[in-house]
Scaffold this active site. Structure first.
Site, PDB file in Angstrom:
ATOM      1  N   PRO A  11       0.799  -1.225   0.000  1.00  0.00           N
ATOM      2  CA  PRO A  11       0.000   0.000   0.000  1.00  0.00           C
ATOM      3  C   PRO A  11       0.832   1.276   0.000  1.00  0.00           C
ATOM      4  O   PRO A  11       1.882   1.352   0.628  1.00  0.00           O
ATOM      5  CB  PRO A  11      -0.827  -0.108   1.282  1.00  0.00           C
ATOM      6  CG  PRO A  11      -0.104  -1.066   2.142  1.00  0.00           C
ATOM      7  CD  PRO A  11       0.583  -2.013   1.219  1.00  0.00           C
ATOM      8  N   ASN A  12       0.326   2.231  -0.742  1.00  0.00           N
ATOM      9  CA  ASN A  12       0.848   3.593  -0.855  1.00  0.00           C
ATOM     10  C   ASN A  12       2.148   3.700  -1.647  1.00  0.00           C
ATOM     11  O   ASN A  12       2.615   4.811  -1.880  1.00  0.00           O
ATOM     12  CB  ASN A  12       1.008   4.247   0.527  1.00  0.00           C
ATOM     13  CG  ASN A  12      -0.308   4.364   1.237  1.00  0.00           C
ATOM     14  OD1 ASN A  12      -1.292   4.824   0.665  1.00  0.00           O
ATOM     15  ND2 ASN A  12      -0.360   3.912   2.480  1.00  0.00           N
ATOM     16  N   ARG A  19       4.853  11.234  -2.146  1.00  0.00           N
ATOM     17  CA  ARG A  19       4.525  11.006  -0.735  1.00  0.00           C
ATOM     18  C   ARG A  19       5.803  11.020   0.101  1.00  0.00           C
ATOM     19  O   ARG A  19       6.689  10.194  -0.088  1.00  0.00           O
ATOM     20  CB  ARG A  19       3.823   9.660  -0.553  1.00  0.00           C
ATOM     21  CG  ARG A  19       3.549   9.329   0.899  1.00  0.00           C
ATOM     22  CD  ARG A  19       2.894   7.961   1.049  1.00  0.00           C
ATOM     23  NE  ARG A  19       2.798   7.626   2.449  1.00  0.00           N
ATOM     24  CZ  ARG A  19       3.293   6.515   2.980  1.00  0.00           C
ATOM     25  NH1 ARG A  19       3.887   5.623   2.220  1.00  0.00           N
ATOM     26  NH2 ARG A  19       3.180   6.301   4.268  1.00  0.00           N
ATOM     27  N   TYR A  24      11.007   8.715   1.583  1.00  0.00           N
ATOM     28  CA  TYR A  24      10.993   7.674   0.561  1.00  0.00           C
ATOM     29  C   TYR A  24      11.725   8.044  -0.724  1.00  0.00           C
ATOM     30  O   TYR A  24      11.827   7.222  -1.628  1.00  0.00           O
ATOM     31  CB  TYR A  24       9.545   7.303   0.218  1.00  0.00           C
ATOM     32  CG  TYR A  24       8.797   6.778   1.413  1.00  0.00           C
ATOM     33  CD1 TYR A  24       9.107   5.542   1.961  1.00  0.00           C
ATOM     34  CD2 TYR A  24       7.782   7.516   2.010  1.00  0.00           C
ATOM     35  CE1 TYR A  24       8.434   5.049   3.068  1.00  0.00           C
ATOM     36  CE2 TYR A  24       7.099   7.034   3.115  1.00  0.00           C
ATOM     37  CZ  TYR A  24       7.431   5.805   3.636  1.00  0.00           C
ATOM     38  OH  TYR A  24       6.765   5.323   4.730  1.00  0.00           O
ATOM     39  N   ASN A  75       8.086  -5.666  -0.831  1.00  0.00           N
ATOM     40  CA  ASN A  75       8.016  -4.473  -0.001  1.00  0.00           C
ATOM     41  C   ASN A  75       6.543  -4.340   0.351  1.00  0.00           C
ATOM     42  O   ASN A  75       5.758  -3.792  -0.424  1.00  0.00           O
ATOM     43  CB  ASN A  75       8.524  -3.238  -0.743  1.00  0.00           C
ATOM     44  CG  ASN A  75       8.459  -1.992   0.124  1.00  0.00           C
ATOM     45  OD1 ASN A  75       7.845  -1.976   1.188  1.00  0.00           O
ATOM     46  ND2 ASN A  75       9.099  -0.930  -0.342  1.00  0.00           N
ATOM     47  N   ALA A  78       3.110  -0.823   4.826  1.00  0.00           N
ATOM     48  CA  ALA A  78       2.524  -0.910   6.164  1.00  0.00           C
ATOM     49  C   ALA A  78       2.060  -2.319   6.515  1.00  0.00           C
ATOM     50  O   ALA A  78       2.009  -2.673   7.693  1.00  0.00           O
ATOM     51  CB  ALA A  78       1.361   0.073   6.283  1.00  0.00           C
ATOM     52  N   GLU A  99      12.811  -9.493   1.788  1.00  0.00           N
ATOM     53  CA  GLU A  99      12.005  -8.326   2.173  1.00  0.00           C
ATOM     54  C   GLU A  99      12.835  -7.071   1.944  1.00  0.00           C
ATOM     55  O   GLU A  99      14.030  -7.046   2.264  1.00  0.00           O
ATOM     56  CB  GLU A  99      11.629  -8.442   3.656  1.00  0.00           C
ATOM     57  CG  GLU A  99      10.810  -7.289   4.181  1.00  0.00           C
ATOM     58  CD  GLU A  99      10.472  -7.434   5.661  1.00  0.00           C
ATOM     59  OE1 GLU A  99       9.743  -6.572   6.159  1.00  0.00           O
ATOM     60  OE2 GLU A  99      10.942  -8.390   6.316  1.00  0.00           O
ATOM     61  N   HIS A 101      12.702  -2.590   2.131  1.00  0.00           N
ATOM     62  CA  HIS A 101      12.045  -1.335   2.518  1.00  0.00           C
ATOM     63  C   HIS A 101      12.928  -0.183   2.053  1.00  0.00           C
ATOM     64  O   HIS A 101      14.160  -0.247   2.190  1.00  0.00           O
ATOM     65  CB  HIS A 101      11.866  -1.241   4.036  1.00  0.00           C
ATOM     66  CG  HIS A 101      10.955  -2.272   4.587  1.00  0.00           C
ATOM     67  ND1 HIS A 101       9.593  -2.141   4.553  1.00  0.00           N
ATOM     68  CD2 HIS A 101      11.217  -3.469   5.171  1.00  0.00           C
ATOM     69  CE1 HIS A 101       9.050  -3.214   5.097  1.00  0.00           C
ATOM     70  NE2 HIS A 101      10.007  -4.043   5.474  1.00  0.00           N
ATOM     71  N   ARG A 108      12.665   4.666  12.505  1.00  0.00           N
ATOM     72  CA  ARG A 108      11.365   5.326  12.410  1.00  0.00           C
ATOM     73  C   ARG A 108      10.542   5.057  13.663  1.00  0.00           C
ATOM     74  O   ARG A 108      11.075   4.630  14.676  1.00  0.00           O
ATOM     75  CB  ARG A 108      10.668   4.857  11.135  1.00  0.00           C
ATOM     76  CG  ARG A 108      11.544   5.225   9.909  1.00  0.00           C
ATOM     77  CD  ARG A 108      10.878   5.174   8.615  1.00  0.00           C
ATOM     78  NE  ARG A 108       9.692   6.003   8.575  1.00  0.00           N
ATOM     79  CZ  ARG A 108       8.700   5.800   7.728  1.00  0.00           C
ATOM     80  NH1 ARG A 108       8.769   4.817   6.844  1.00  0.00           N
ATOM     81  NH2 ARG A 108       7.644   6.582   7.726  1.00  0.00           N
TER      82      ARG A 108
END
Length: 147
Positions: A11-12, A19, A24, A75, A78, A99, A101, A108
């Site tokens: 998502p996103n 964003r 990012y 990735n 969330a 995985e 990111h 964070r």
């Protein structure tokens, strides 16, 4: 033809480039896709690159990758921190999983420090922006050749 590496984005990630660019970066998802295609090509690999905001669609694609892919880079955005459904689907995979990111999730908010899907991954790459995808492809190439 050899099976592709699936690269799934959660998502996103469709909002990359606009964003929170301070977190990012400014690369778009389309930029990342081209970067992955180029990197995989140098290693003689093909990619199946996808993005969805829907958890159920990502689970379906994980199951598809299990049958049709040589490996899976994910990735989950969330969903990394919330999705037991994705973890279960990844645990059912008998292909290598990496995985990735864009940001360093450990620098964070505390809720981002835990990733459910890490339990199914051969390794985790985070904090290197778009380069992390290239590193994941290199790691995947090595995992596939070792299999």
């Amino acid at each position: 033809m050899a099976k592709p590496i699936y690269i799934l984005n959660g998502p996103n990630l469709n909002l990359l480039g606009t964003r929170e660019p301070e977190v990012y970066g400014t690369e778009t998802l389309a930029d990342l896709e081209q970067r992955c295609i180029r990197k995989a090509g140098t290693l003689g690999l093909a990619v199946e690159f996808r993005q969805s905001n829907a958890e159920s669609e990502l689970v379906d694609w994980i199951q598809e990758a299990r049958a049709n892919g040589a490996g899976l880079i994910v990735n989950a955005g969330a969903y990394s921190h919330t999705s037991i459904a994705m973890l279960d689907a990844l645990l059912a995979c008998d292909i290598p999983v990496v995985e990735v990111h864009l940001s360093n999730i450990f620098r964070r908010e505390p809720f981002r420090h835990q990733s459910y899907i890490s339990g199914a991954a051969k390794g985790v790459i985070c904090g290197f922006g778009g380069l992390g995808y290239e590193l994941a492809i290199e790691a995947m190439a090595s995992a596939i050749s070792d299999a």
